[in-house]
Enzyme design. Structure first.
Site, PDB file in Angstrom:
ATOM      1  N   CYS A   2       8.426  12.275  29.664  1.00  0.00           N
ATOM      2  CA  CYS A   2       9.208  13.043  28.698  1.00  0.00           C
ATOM      3  C   CYS A   2      10.481  13.561  29.370  1.00  0.00           C
ATOM      4  CB  CYS A   2       8.475  14.219  28.105  1.00  0.00           C
ATOM      5  SG  CYS A   2       7.033  13.819  27.149  1.00  0.00           S
ATOM      6  N   ARG A  27      12.399   8.358  33.479  1.00  0.00           N
ATOM      7  CA  ARG A  27      11.191   9.185  33.572  1.00  0.00           C
ATOM      8  C   ARG A  27      10.013   8.557  32.839  1.00  0.00           C
ATOM      9  NH1 ARG A  27      11.976  14.453  35.036  1.00  0.00           N
ATOM     10  NH2 ARG A  27      10.379  15.231  33.640  1.00  0.00           N
ATOM     11  N   TRP A  74       6.949  10.730  25.898  1.00  0.00           N
ATOM     12  CA  TRP A  74       5.883   9.856  26.427  1.00  0.00           C
ATOM     13  C   TRP A  74       4.616  10.337  25.731  1.00  0.00           C
ATOM     14  CZ3 TRP A  74       1.361  10.319  29.353  1.00  0.00           C
ATOM     15  CH2 TRP A  74       0.930   9.167  30.014  1.00  0.00           C
ATOM     16  N   ASN A 100       8.025  19.032  26.640  1.00  0.00           N
ATOM     17  CA  ASN A 100       7.347  18.179  27.624  1.00  0.00           C
ATOM     18  C   ASN A 100       6.027  18.848  27.980  1.00  0.00           C
ATOM     19  OD1 ASN A 100       9.751  16.867  27.689  1.00  0.00           O
ATOM     20  ND2 ASN A 100      10.226  17.339  29.821  1.00  0.00           N
ATOM     21  N   GLY A 101       5.019  18.067  28.284  1.00  0.00           N
ATOM     22  CA  GLY A 101       3.750  18.652  28.719  1.00  0.00           C
ATOM     23  C   GLY A 101       2.749  18.677  27.580  1.00  0.00           C
ATOM     24  N   GLU A 479      -0.248   0.052  48.904  1.00  0.00           N
ATOM     25  CA  GLU A 479       1.056   0.255  48.265  1.00  0.00           C
ATOM     26  C   GLU A 479       1.622  -1.086  47.747  1.00  0.00           C
ATOM     27  OE1 GLU A 479       2.598   2.681  47.170  1.00  0.00           O
ATOM     28  OE2 GLU A 479       4.681   2.067  46.990  1.00  0.00           O
ATOM     29  N   LYS A 483       2.587  -1.596  43.905  1.00  0.00           N
ATOM     30  CA  LYS A 483       3.926  -2.019  43.467  1.00  0.00           C
ATOM     31  C   LYS A 483       3.803  -3.220  42.540  1.00  0.00           C
ATOM     32  CE  LYS A 483       5.916   0.572  43.980  1.00  0.00           C
ATOM     33  NZ  LYS A 483       5.635   1.852  44.533  1.00  0.00           N
ATOM     34  N   GLU A 486       2.257  -2.276  39.136  1.00  0.00           N
ATOM     35  CA  GLU A 486       3.131  -1.390  38.355  1.00  0.00           C
ATOM     36  C   GLU A 486       4.233  -2.154  37.637  1.00  0.00           C
ATOM     37  OE1 GLU A 486       3.731   2.988  40.291  1.00  0.00           O
ATOM     38  OE2 GLU A 486       4.498   1.333  41.464  1.00  0.00           O
ATOM     39  N   HIS A 502     -17.280  -7.761  51.298  1.00  0.00           N
ATOM     40  CA  HIS A 502     -18.148  -6.877  50.515  1.00  0.00           C
ATOM     41  C   HIS A 502     -17.731  -6.808  49.049  1.00  0.00           C
ATOM     42  CE1 HIS A 502     -20.139  -5.701  54.180  1.00  0.00           C
ATOM     43  NE2 HIS A 502     -18.957  -5.493  54.723  1.00  0.00           N
ATOM     44  N   LYS A 602       8.031   8.411  35.753  1.00  0.00           N
ATOM     45  CA  LYS A 602       8.480   8.708  37.122  1.00  0.00           C
ATOM     46  C   LYS A 602       7.861  10.000  37.644  1.00  0.00           C
ATOM     47  CE  LYS A 602      11.202   8.071  40.693  1.00  0.00           C
ATOM     48  NZ  LYS A 602      10.664   7.048  41.604  1.00  0.00           N
TER      49      LYS A 602
HETATM   50  C1  G6P Z   1       4.201   8.570  39.341  1.00  0.00           C
HETATM   51  C2  G6P Z   1       5.277   7.601  39.786  1.00  0.00           C
HETATM   52  C3  G6P Z   1       4.958   7.091  41.185  1.00  0.00           C
HETATM   53  C4  G6P Z   1       4.771   8.258  42.149  1.00  0.00           C
HETATM   54  C5  G6P Z   1       3.723   9.242  41.641  1.00  0.00           C
HETATM   55  C6  G6P Z   1       3.720  10.526  42.465  1.00  0.00           C
HETATM   56  O1  G6P Z   1       2.999   7.887  39.161  1.00  0.00           O
HETATM   57  O2  G6P Z   1       5.373   6.517  38.884  1.00  0.00           O
HETATM   58  O3  G6P Z   1       6.017   6.261  41.645  1.00  0.00           O
HETATM   59  O4  G6P Z   1       4.385   7.770  43.394  1.00  0.00           O
HETATM   60  O5  G6P Z   1       4.029   9.623  40.301  1.00  0.00           O
HETATM   61  O6  G6P Z   1       4.964  11.157  42.316  1.00  0.00           O
HETATM   62  P1  G6P Z   1       5.560  12.210  43.294  1.00  0.00           P
HETATM   63  O7  G6P Z   1       6.850  12.643  42.653  1.00  0.00           O
HETATM   64  O8  G6P Z   1       4.579  13.344  43.383  1.00  0.00           O
HETATM   65  O9  G6P Z   1       5.765  11.573  44.609  1.00  0.00           O
END
Ligand code: G6P
Length: 607
Positions: A2, A27, A74, A100-101, A479, A483, A486, A502, A602
């Protein structure tokens, strides 16, 4: 997650809000809307879909209006439909709210308001605020909003207009971020600084449980009890160019290529290459004697924290544990004044990490924030802070902030170990010497992009991809998998290579891509043996390695991505880079929306 924008001043507000919404697109959202106020009252337009879908409809808004609010939603309560898009209004269309929220107690509030005769037209939790303010409004919008938010539970940020007070916007915050910006004769509000760059000359983050009344001439802040709050604004330091793509197709690609600078800047203030030492003066008097450490974080920041766990346990003789922030509160962590908790967050606003910080503080622990955003909630609520200096990151999928996080965490580990006397000056010197070379190595490593594009083309039809590694490379494998899933939506799993037998081995079929992170001296022969096992099942082996010319690698790997050889903190950072490029180019071959992947946000400000 949001986005809120608001403006009051002398300029035409519609284009300002529209531009602000476009700058907050990163965002994550699925509908958008704008409400403006002029002599005729409130006019709004909103719809499901992208901000650009709204552009045509904006012509229906009064072009001369100079005050308004906008929103990217969102969806949480109710599907992403036109009716559920914000702004939401009260029964008479005299109050408009963007939010938001989550209002957690919206159900009883809604039932009460309906019993009082209010008519609802959406499924959102937000709409209760419009009706609640309507029921409490008696000429003073700020006071009505103060009373309304005092009855709301949950985490939220709101911006509210009323046609009875057409010169002001009232905003309030509990948990979700809001930043107020000012320029001569105009006042802005937004969920994040990018929406204000190039417009506001000074900014101030609203604190938790605070409200502000914005007019063209300035703003006034009070807390939820009605007490005046005064704090200085700061000038806007980021450059508007930092939120442009600068010739790159996507922000994510630009940010991947910015990593030499992001890591270099993050390290610059923390290491002194001339005397080969580390310095974090903000911590000198802030850290107590400690006997264990927790790192709390979410998403990519958790993977950086896990890498820190591996790196730190080699140099610090205390138990260290990286815990996903949303789990931290559910568990029974051992908290005392001798506990150090490091909260790692790019945004500094992730609600789960913030809640973990509060839990840690309640237990008496000392909390260090490791954030990219100064003045963010996690920064403000922690006892001390270490900053990444990665610059603004727009791509939803974190890239440069991941490597900046590992760099900053790496230095923090050196600092703690040196302070405790468990790392000698010469060991620190050696590591600092390597870190000084890291930005150059990053640039060298990113030069593999052309060959990675070819590998990504071969990989982009896959249904499943495995990422296997051992030791400190395991968090990097996690990671790499994150990636890929995502941004390309391919199912991907990261596993310790030793765990392959396993479970994940069952997924390996003819041509299944398996990405190995193979580094000299890190269980090298064992990882090679795992490669053999994949090969024996006709999997497609992609080796990311600092030994690209080793005969075993040449024999086993179908594709090889070389990484410069390194040790210590630099090594996991360098191995992360090809994984980012691999995910990015696989997503490009699949034609997905890289900068705004579906369903993702984000900054996640709801639990
Ligand atoms: C969301 C974003 C990720 C990020 C995570 C934690 O899921 O899409 O890219 O790693 O939040 O965010 P932060 O701002 O706490 O690092």
């Amino acid at each position: 997650m949001c986005g809120i924008v608001g403006y009051v001043g002398a300029k035409q507000v519609v284009p300002i809000l529209f531009d602000g919404l476009k700058l907050l697109e990163y965002r994550g959202y699925d509908s958008a809307g704008i409400a403006v106020l002029d002599g005729e009252g409130i006019s709004r337009c909103r719809r499901a879909g992208k901000v650009r879908d709204l552009e045509q409809d904006l012509r229906s808004l009064p072009p001369a209006a100079t005050i308004g609010i906008g929103h990217t939603r969102w969806a949480t309560h109710g599907k992403p439909t036109n009716e559920n898009a914000h702004p939401q209004v009260d029964c008479h269309g005299k109050i408009a709210v963007v939010h938001n929220g989550i209002i957690e107690n919206y159900m009883p509030l809604r039932e009460q308001l309906m019993a009082d005769g209010h008519v609802f037209s959406s499924e959102t939790d937000t709409e209760v605020l419009a009706h609640l303010v309507e029921s409490l409004l008696d000429g003073d919008l700020l006071e009505a909003v103060r009373k309304a938010v005092a009855r709301a539970e949950g985490a939220f940020a709101v911006a509210i207009l009323s046609s009875d007070t057409p010169d002001r916007i009232v905003v309030a915050r509990r948990g979700s971020p809001l930043v107020i910006g000012q320029a001569e004769g105009e006042t802005y509000v937004a969920s994040d600084i990018p929406a204000l760059l190039g417009r506001a000359s000074s900014v101030q983050f609203l604190g938790d449980d605070e409200l502000a009344e914005l007019t063209a001439d300035g703003f006034r802040v009070i807390d939820f009890h009605g007490n005046e709050v005064r704090r200085p604004s700061r000038s806007v330091s980021a450059d508007p160019v930092s939120i442009q793509k600068g010739g790159y197709k996507h922000f994510m690609l630009k940010e991947i290529h910015e990593q030499a600078r992001a890591v270099g800047e993050t390290l610059r203030e923390k290491i002194d290459a001339s005397v080969q030492t580390v310095r974090l003066p903000s911590l000198d008097n802030a850290i107590p004697e400690f006997d264990h450490i927790y790192l709390v974080s979410c998403g990519t920041a958790f993977h950086a924290s896990l890498a820190a766990e591996y790196l730190w346990e080699q140099i610090l003789p205390v138990p260290i544990q990286a815990i996903i922030a949303s789990e931290f509160r559910l568990r029974s962590p051992a908290l005392s004044p001798r506990t150090l908790v490091v909260a790692v967050s790019q945004s500094g606003e992730t609600i789960d990490t913030l809640m973990a910080v509060r839990r840690a503080k309640d237990g008496g622990a000392c909390v260090i924030a490791l954030v990219n955003n100064e003045q963010s909630a996690i920064d403000r609520e922690s006892d001390a802070a270490v900053y990444m200096r990665a610059g603004i990151e727009i791509g939803v999928a974190a890239s440069k902030t991941f490597t900046a996080q590992i760099s900053a965490l790496g230095v923090l580990g050196l600092y703690l170990a040196a302070r405790r006397g468990t790392l000698s000056a010469s060991d620190v010197e050696q590591e600092v010497g390597r870190l000084a070379l890291l930005p150059g190595r990053i640039t060298e490593c990113l030069q593999q992009e052309e060959s990675i594009i070819q590998i990504a083309e071969r990989m982009h039809h896959a249904h499943d991809v495995l990422f296997l590694a051992r030791g400190v490379m395991f968090p990097i494998a996690l990671e790499g998998a994150l990636k890929l899933k995502e941004i390309s939506y391919i199912h991907a799993e990261g596993y310790p290579a030793g765990e392959m037998k396993h479970g994940p081995i069952a997924l390996i079929d003819e041509g299944t891509p398996v990405v190995f992170l193979l580094s000299d001296g890190l269980a090298y022969d064992k990882v090679l043996a795992n490669m053999e096992e994949v090969k024996a099942r006709n999997g497609h082996v992609i080796a990311i390695t600092d030994t690209p010319d080793a005969p075993a690698v040449l024999k086993l790997a179908d594709d090889i991505i070389p990484v410069p050889a390194s040790e210590g903190i630099s090594r996991p950072i360098l191995f992360a880079l090809p994984l980012q490029l691999l995910a990015y180019h696989t997503a490009i071959w699949r034609g997905t929306d890289v900068d705004q992947p579906r369903n993702l946000a984000k900054t996640v400000t709801v639990e």
